[in-house]
Design a protein around this motif. Structure first.
Motif, PDB file in Angstrom:
ATOM      1  N   LEU A  80       0.831  -1.199   0.000  1.00 37.18           N
ATOM      2  CA  LEU A  80       0.000   0.000   0.000  1.00 37.18           C
ATOM      3  C   LEU A  80       0.872   1.258   0.000  1.00 37.18           C
ATOM      4  CD1 LEU A  80      -2.754   1.282   0.065  1.00 37.18           C
ATOM      5  CD2 LEU A  80      -2.798   1.016   2.558  1.00 37.18           C
ATOM      6  N   ARG A  81       1.941   1.230   0.789  1.00 38.74           N
ATOM      7  CA  ARG A  81       2.841   2.392   0.820  1.00 38.74           C
ATOM      8  C   ARG A  81       3.453   2.640  -0.558  1.00 38.74           C
ATOM      9  NH1 ARG A  81       5.135  -0.118   5.386  1.00 38.74           N
ATOM     10  NH2 ARG A  81       7.189  -0.220   4.344  1.00 38.74           N
ATOM     11  N   LEU A  82       3.885   1.555  -1.223  1.00 40.11           N
ATOM     12  CA  LEU A  82       4.489   1.705  -2.544  1.00 40.11           C
ATOM     13  C   LEU A  82       3.466   2.219  -3.557  1.00 40.11           C
ATOM     14  CD1 LEU A  82       6.733  -1.492  -2.764  1.00 40.11           C
ATOM     15  CD2 LEU A  82       7.374   0.829  -2.071  1.00 40.11           C
ATOM     16  N   ALA A  83       2.225   1.756  -3.436  1.00 39.19           N
ATOM     17  CA  ALA A  83       1.174   2.234  -4.341  1.00 39.19           C
ATOM     18  C   ALA A  83       0.935   3.730  -4.146  1.00 39.19           C
ATOM     19  CB  ALA A  83      -0.114   1.452  -4.110  1.00 39.19           C
ATOM     20  N   ILE A  84       1.017   4.179  -2.914  1.00 47.57           N
ATOM     21  CA  ILE A  84       0.847   5.612  -2.626  1.00 47.57           C
ATOM     22  C   ILE A  84       1.997   6.414  -3.203  1.00 47.57           C
ATOM     23  CG2 ILE A  84       0.773   7.319  -0.773  1.00 47.57           C
ATOM     24  CD1 ILE A  84      -0.749   5.244   0.904  1.00 47.57           C
ATOM     25  N   TRP A  85       3.218   5.901  -3.065  1.00 43.06           N
ATOM     26  CA  TRP A  85       4.366   6.603  -3.653  1.00 43.06           C
ATOM     27  C   TRP A  85       4.203   6.701  -5.167  1.00 43.06           C
ATOM     28  CZ3 TRP A  85       6.389   9.427  -0.362  1.00 43.06           C
ATOM     29  CH2 TRP A  85       6.805   9.015   0.890  1.00 43.06           C
ATOM     30  N   GLU A  86       3.693   5.641  -5.783  1.00 41.49           N
ATOM     31  CA  GLU A  86       3.509   5.661  -7.240  1.00 41.49           C
ATOM     32  C   GLU A  86       2.496   6.712  -7.665  1.00 41.49           C
ATOM     33  OE1 GLU A  86       2.449   1.688  -8.215  1.00 41.49           O
ATOM     34  OE2 GLU A  86       4.426   0.857  -7.691  1.00 41.49           O
ATOM     35  N   MET A  87       1.520   6.985  -6.813  1.00 36.01           N
ATOM     36  CA  MET A  87       0.496   7.989  -7.121  1.00 36.01           C
ATOM     37  C   MET A  87       1.048   9.411  -7.058  1.00 36.01           C
ATOM     38  SD  MET A  87      -2.753   6.300  -5.084  1.00 36.01           S
ATOM     39  CE  MET A  87      -3.817   7.702  -5.426  1.00 36.01           C
ATOM     40  N   THR A  88       2.227   9.582  -6.461  1.00 31.86           N
ATOM     41  CA  THR A  88       2.821  10.922  -6.380  1.00 31.86           C
ATOM     42  C   THR A  88       3.568  11.301  -7.661  1.00 31.86           C
ATOM     43  OG1 THR A  88       4.950  10.168  -5.456  1.00 31.86           O
ATOM     44  CG2 THR A  88       3.151  10.588  -3.905  1.00 31.86           C
ATOM     45  N   VAL A  89       3.775  10.339  -8.543  1.00 31.48           N
ATOM     46  CA  VAL A  89       4.549  10.587  -9.759  1.00 31.48           C
ATOM     47  C   VAL A  89       3.656  11.222 -10.819  1.00 31.48           C
ATOM     48  CG1 VAL A  89       5.917   9.545 -11.592  1.00 31.48           C
ATOM     49  CG2 VAL A  89       6.075   8.664  -9.254  1.00 31.48           C
ATOM     50  N   GLU A  90       4.060  12.361 -11.325  1.00 35.07           N
ATOM     51  CA  GLU A  90       3.326  13.061 -12.369  1.00 35.07           C
ATOM     52  C   GLU A  90       4.282  13.452 -13.493  1.00 35.07           C
ATOM     53  OE1 GLU A  90       1.548  16.417 -10.504  1.00 35.07           O
ATOM     54  OE2 GLU A  90      -0.049  15.239  -9.540  1.00 35.07           O
ATOM     55  N   PRO A  91       3.764  13.570 -14.719  1.00 37.64           N
ATOM     56  CA  PRO A  91       4.618  14.000 -15.833  1.00 37.64           C
ATOM     57  C   PRO A  91       5.214  15.384 -15.555  1.00 37.64           C
ATOM     58  CG  PRO A  91       2.537  13.122 -16.632  1.00 37.64           C
ATOM     59  CD  PRO A  91       2.388  13.261 -15.153  1.00 37.64           C
ATOM     60  N   ARG A  92       6.475  15.542 -15.909  1.00 42.89           N
ATOM     61  CA  ARG A  92       7.148  16.820 -15.705  1.00 42.89           C
ATOM     62  C   ARG A  92       7.844  17.241 -16.995  1.00 42.89           C
ATOM     63  NH1 ARG A  92      11.768  16.057 -11.971  1.00 42.89           N
ATOM     64  NH2 ARG A  92      11.976  14.169 -13.192  1.00 42.89           N
ATOM     65  N   GLU A  93       8.057  18.526 -17.142  1.00 42.55           N
ATOM     66  CA  GLU A  93       8.966  19.017 -18.168  1.00 42.55           C
ATOM     67  C   GLU A  93      10.264  19.375 -17.456  1.00 42.55           C
ATOM     68  OE1 GLU A  93       9.531  22.847 -21.116  1.00 42.55           O
ATOM     69  OE2 GLU A  93       7.574  21.834 -21.098  1.00 42.55           O
ATOM     70  N   VAL A  94      11.308  18.628 -17.759  1.00 38.78           N
ATOM     71  CA  VAL A  94      12.569  18.771 -17.049  1.00 38.78           C
ATOM     72  C   VAL A  94      13.583  19.472 -17.955  1.00 38.78           C
ATOM     73  CG1 VAL A  94      14.402  17.578 -15.806  1.00 38.78           C
ATOM     74  CG2 VAL A  94      12.074  16.641 -15.805  1.00 38.78           C
ATOM     75  N   ALA A  95      13.959  20.664 -17.563  1.00 34.02           N
ATOM     76  CA  ALA A  95      14.978  21.400 -18.315  1.00 34.02           C
ATOM     77  C   ALA A  95      16.344  20.807 -17.988  1.00 34.02           C
ATOM     78  CB  ALA A  95      14.944  22.882 -17.959  1.00 34.02           C
ATOM     79  N   VAL A  96      17.003  20.253 -18.979  1.00 33.64           N
ATOM     80  CA  VAL A  96      18.305  19.609 -18.779  1.00 33.64           C
ATOM     81  C   VAL A  96      19.359  20.388 -19.545  1.00 33.64           C
ATOM     82  CG1 VAL A  96      19.650  17.517 -19.139  1.00 33.64           C
ATOM     83  CG2 VAL A  96      17.249  17.352 -18.479  1.00 33.64           C
ATOM     84  N   GLY A  97      20.403  20.775 -18.843  1.00 35.42           N
ATOM     85  CA  GLY A  97      21.493  21.502 -19.476  1.00 35.42           C
ATOM     86  C   GLY A  97      22.799  20.765 -19.332  1.00 35.42           C
ATOM     87  N   ILE A  98      23.892  21.453 -19.549  1.00 28.71           N
ATOM     88  CA  ILE A  98      25.220  20.867 -19.435  1.00 28.71           C
ATOM     89  C   ILE A  98      26.037  21.648 -18.423  1.00 28.71           C
ATOM     90  CG2 ILE A  98      25.209  19.938 -21.764  1.00 28.71           C
ATOM     91  CD1 ILE A  98      26.961  22.358 -22.565  1.00 28.71           C
ATOM     92  N   PHE A  99      26.873  20.946 -17.720  1.00 26.74           N
ATOM     93  CA  PHE A  99      27.722  21.579 -16.716  1.00 26.74           C
ATOM     94  C   PHE A  99      28.983  22.128 -17.362  1.00 26.74           C
ATOM     95  CE2 PHE A  99      31.116  21.124 -13.464  1.00 26.74           C
ATOM     96  CZ  PHE A  99      30.689  22.120 -12.606  1.00 26.74           C
ATOM     97  N   GLN A 100      29.683  21.279 -18.096  1.00 28.84           N
ATOM     98  CA  GLN A 100      30.876  21.711 -18.829  1.00 28.84           C
ATOM     99  C   GLN A 100      31.376  20.555 -19.678  1.00 28.84           C
ATOM    100  OE1 GLN A 100      33.882  22.666 -15.941  1.00 28.84           O
ATOM    101  NE2 GLN A 100      34.259  20.541 -15.415  1.00 28.84           N
ATOM    102  N   PRO A 101      31.985  20.879 -20.821  1.00 32.81           N
ATOM    103  CA  PRO A 101      32.635  19.811 -21.590  1.00 32.81           C
ATOM    104  C   PRO A 101      33.886  19.358 -20.862  1.00 32.81           C
ATOM    105  CG  PRO A 101      32.873  21.942 -22.670  1.00 32.81           C
ATOM    106  CD  PRO A 101      32.068  22.174 -21.428  1.00 32.81           C
ATOM    107  N   THR A 102      34.271  18.094 -21.039  1.00 36.71           N
ATOM    108  CA  THR A 102      35.383  17.587 -20.247  1.00 36.71           C
ATOM    109  C   THR A 102      36.411  16.784 -21.026  1.00 36.71           C
ATOM    110  OG1 THR A 102      34.033  15.678 -19.718  1.00 36.71           O
ATOM    111  CG2 THR A 102      34.024  17.472 -18.132  1.00 36.71           C
TER     112      THR A 102
END
Length: 257
Positions: free
Chosen positions: A15-37
């Motif tokens: 039941l706890r795991l099912a509740i955690w799963e209900m907290t997940v929603e689609p997101r738009e995640v802005a992903v950038g770069i830290f530095q070339p290496t």
């Protein structure tokens, strides 16, 4: 009045795991770069990543697999090759300001696998620069960042968003034909048309999209009519309406794709 549900830890694990799963929603995640290496700092400073000789330790070992380490001559040849063929880091480090709230909740939520740590490291997760993602529902927004930076995790991305000008020669001649097809598991793409719908139009057929054209959303943020979001057919109809041209029919669209 407290909103904390104190008996929660005493609930059955399922039941706890099912509740955690209900907290997940689609997101738009802005992903950038830290530095070339790359090892050569000057190369990182003055050249574009597409011009680097990206040689990871894994690829070096594959290239030298026929050269034995048991003999002096083999070891000498490997050493010479290593000196001439520098082991560059795989492109860049990922960075994102977005961290799912569930990750902060507790160890149980983190260990349930709702989100995965993704880095540019070949083993995913050993790099200290990483982002938390759920690839099935998260829309990864790389903005204007070159697709080549994300080649190491291209197979991982399912929902992609980027901003481009259709008239940009690098996008038109190289990126859309050589880099974009590498994202073989992408199911949905959002394109911010920096130069407007009217400049894209039928040009959308010119690119090697890794997913069906019907799964691509075109976005015009500078239209006189305000923020527009449309599929390809709808985008073409809007464009034709603004330019006073006849718009394509559904039958013509199905023949084109």
């Amino acid at each position: 009045m407290s909103t904390t549900f104190h008996p929660f830890p005493r609930l059955p694990l399922e039941l706890r795991l099912a509740i955690w799963e209900m907290t997940v929603e689609p997101r738009e995640v802005a992903v950038g770069i830290f530095q070339p290496t790359p090892e050569d700092a000057l190369e990182a400073l003055y050249t574009h990543p597409r011009d680097w000789s990206i040689i990871t330790s894994k690829r070096f070992d594959e290239a030298m697999r026929d050269v034995p380490t048991s003999t002096r001559a083999g070891r000498k040849e490997r050493k010479k090759a290593r000196e001439e063929w520098k082991p560059y880091q795989p492109y860049v480090h990922l960075v994102s300001p977005t961290i799912p709230a569930t990750i902060h909740a507790c160890q149980e939520a983190r260990n349930h696998g709702l989100y995965q740590r993704v880095s540019m490291d070949e083993q995913h997760g050993t790099d200290r620069h990483y982002v938390w993602l759920n690839p099935d529902i998260d829309l990864i927004n790389i903005g204007m960042t070159d697709l080549a930076y994300f080649a190491p995790i291209a197979n991982y991305i399912k929902r992609l968003k980027f901003s481009r000008q259709v008239a940009d020669e690098y996008w038109y001649d190289h990126e859309s034909r050589q880099q974009l097809p590498k994202f073989i598991h992408v199911e949905e793409i959002h394109v911010v048309c920096l130069d407007g719908f009217w400049n894209w139009g039928n040009e959308a057929y010119s690119f090697l999209w890794p997913c069906p054209l019907k799964n691509i959303v075109f976005i015009d943020e500078t239209s006189p009519e305000g923020h527009l979001r449309a599929g390809h057919l709808e985008m073409e109809r809007i464009r034709c309406k603004m330019l006073g041209l006849s718009s394509p029919s559904d039958e013509e669209e199905s023949l084109n794709w």
